[in-house]
Motif scaffolding. Structure first.
Motif, PDB file in Angstrom:
ATOM      1  N   LEU A 213       1.617   5.268   0.760  1.00 27.86           N
ATOM      2  CA  LEU A 213       1.264   6.253   1.770  1.00 27.86           C
ATOM      3  C   LEU A 213       1.874   7.595   1.384  1.00 27.86           C
TER       4      LEU A 213
ATOM      5  N   GLU B 249       0.838  -1.197   0.000  1.00 26.05           N
ATOM      6  CA  GLU B 249       0.000   0.000   0.000  1.00 26.05           C
ATOM      7  C   GLU B 249       0.874   1.248   0.000  1.00 26.05           C
TER       8      GLU B 249
ATOM      9  N   GLU C 155      -6.248   5.807   5.083  1.00 24.70           N
ATOM     10  CA  GLU C 155      -5.079   5.534   4.253  1.00 24.70           C
ATOM     11  C   GLU C 155      -3.930   4.976   5.092  1.00 24.70           C
TER      12      GLU C 155
END
Length: 357
Positions: free
Chosen positions: A23, A21, A127
């Motif tokens: 960031l 993921e 997030e």
């Protein structure tokens, strides 16, 4: 000021590698702004085993080693390089003392982030929460990969000797293979390495591996043959030697006993020697003819892994002995009772051919 900015940017780039993921930079900045830098001396604990410490740590400089005790032996669980996220999950998740000891291998700097701040950022930012989840999935995945390949600690490399069915009971005169798995879980590449095979403590073969990059793994095969003069049981062990090895004590496999299957040929059991003359230059050998009527079929080794469940078909000629005498399972009408393991009781399901219901 310029160096501090560059250090922050470098650390953020390393942190980004902890998860699939993505960031944003501003969230990395918020995470790091909530922490404080802690400097550790060599062997100084970041988190000691038995201490309650739910904080989150990020390695900024240096190297952290995670260890645990197995009886009286200190086992290395892994190493953390700059950019690694570290948490004592016993403390963080369940409020228990830490199981692992995290210590500095050299002068090291870490960023300590309070659990409350870390949790508030996860609740506030979806997030950031996704990034944390992905980072933990990354750690769990590589933990499973390591356990799948090798067991035990491996600061530099660990050798594991595995057995195939064909190498457990080799018949005399037949070559069989012994497979040796190896890996370099150290921090440095190795310029040259050699795997040696020992039988009853004596080296019988070796294979050169050449250079080994860090985290490389592979297998080599040794061919061995047992003869009629071989011992009834031979104990094999594999060892690895490497240039610049920092921890050679962990480079030997477990010892694996291998049974020799001797042929069932007719044998003479009354061989005698006599000397017809005093000078001893002539020897007369006499013996009786062995029993040629007996059956001398070779033994058969079978593991029954391919046997069909719930049937005795194809098992004619085999006699099964309940050596431990313990119960295994039973049926009471249509219920299977709760399983209560008994010492050394193997789990098997057999339906004798005489059963019709």
């Amino acid at each position: 000021m310029g160096n501090r900015v560059n250090d922050r940017e470098r650390l953020k780039k390393l942190l980004a590698l902890e998860a699939k993921e993505r960031l944003r930079d501003e969230l990395f900045d918020r995470l790091l702004d909530g922490g404080e830098e802690v400097s550790l001396l060599t062997y100084e604990p970041m988190i000691d085993a038995g201490d309650f410490n739910p904080n989150i740590y990020i390695v900024k400089e240096g190297l952290i080693r995670g260890t645990y005790l197995d009886r009286n032996n200190e086992i290395t669980a892994g190493f953390a390089l700059p950019g690694t996220l570290l948490i004592s999950f016993h403390s963080y998740y369940d409020g228990e003392p830490s199981y692992y000891r995290y210590e500095a291998c050299c002068p090291t700097v870490v960023v300590r982030i309070p659990k409350a701040y870390f949790d508030s950022l996860a609740r506030e930012s979806h997030e950031f929460a996704l990034w944390v989840m992905s980072a933990h999935q990354n750690q769990l995945y590589y933990t499973e990969v390591r356990h799948r390949l090798l067991s035990g600690d491996a600061k530099k490399r660990l050798l594991q000797l595995t057995r195939r069915l064909s190498s457990v009971f080799p018949a005399t005169g037949n070559a069989t293979s012994i497979e040796v798995g190896y890996a370099n879980f150290g921090l440095n590449d190795v310029s040259a390495a050699t795997v040696e095979l020992y039988a009853d403590g004596e080296k019988i073969d070796q294979k050169a591996l050449g250079a080994m990059k860090t985290d490389i793994r592979g297998t080599v095969f040794f061919e061995v043959t047992h003869g009629v003069t071989s011992p009834a049981e031979v104990t094999y062990q594999a060892r690895i030697t490497a240039d610049g090895d920092m921890q050679p004590a962990n480079n030997a496999s477990e010892e694996v006993p291998v049974i020799t299957i001797y042929p069932n040929y007719p044998t003479v059991d009354d061989l005698t020697a006599t000397y017809p003359s005093e000078d001893g230059t002539v020897i007369n050998l006499t013996w009786s003819q062995p029993d040629m009527e007996a059956s001398f079929d070779d033994d058969i080794t079978e593991d029954f892994e391919r046997a069909s469940a719930w049937t005795s078909d194809g098992l004619d000629g085999w006699t099964f002995i309940d050596n431990d005498g313990y119960g295994i399972y039973g049926f009471n009408f249509f219920e299977v009772p709760a399983y209560a393991p008994q010492p050394m009781s193997a789990q098997s399901w057999w339906v004798p051919g005489s059963y019709t219901q």
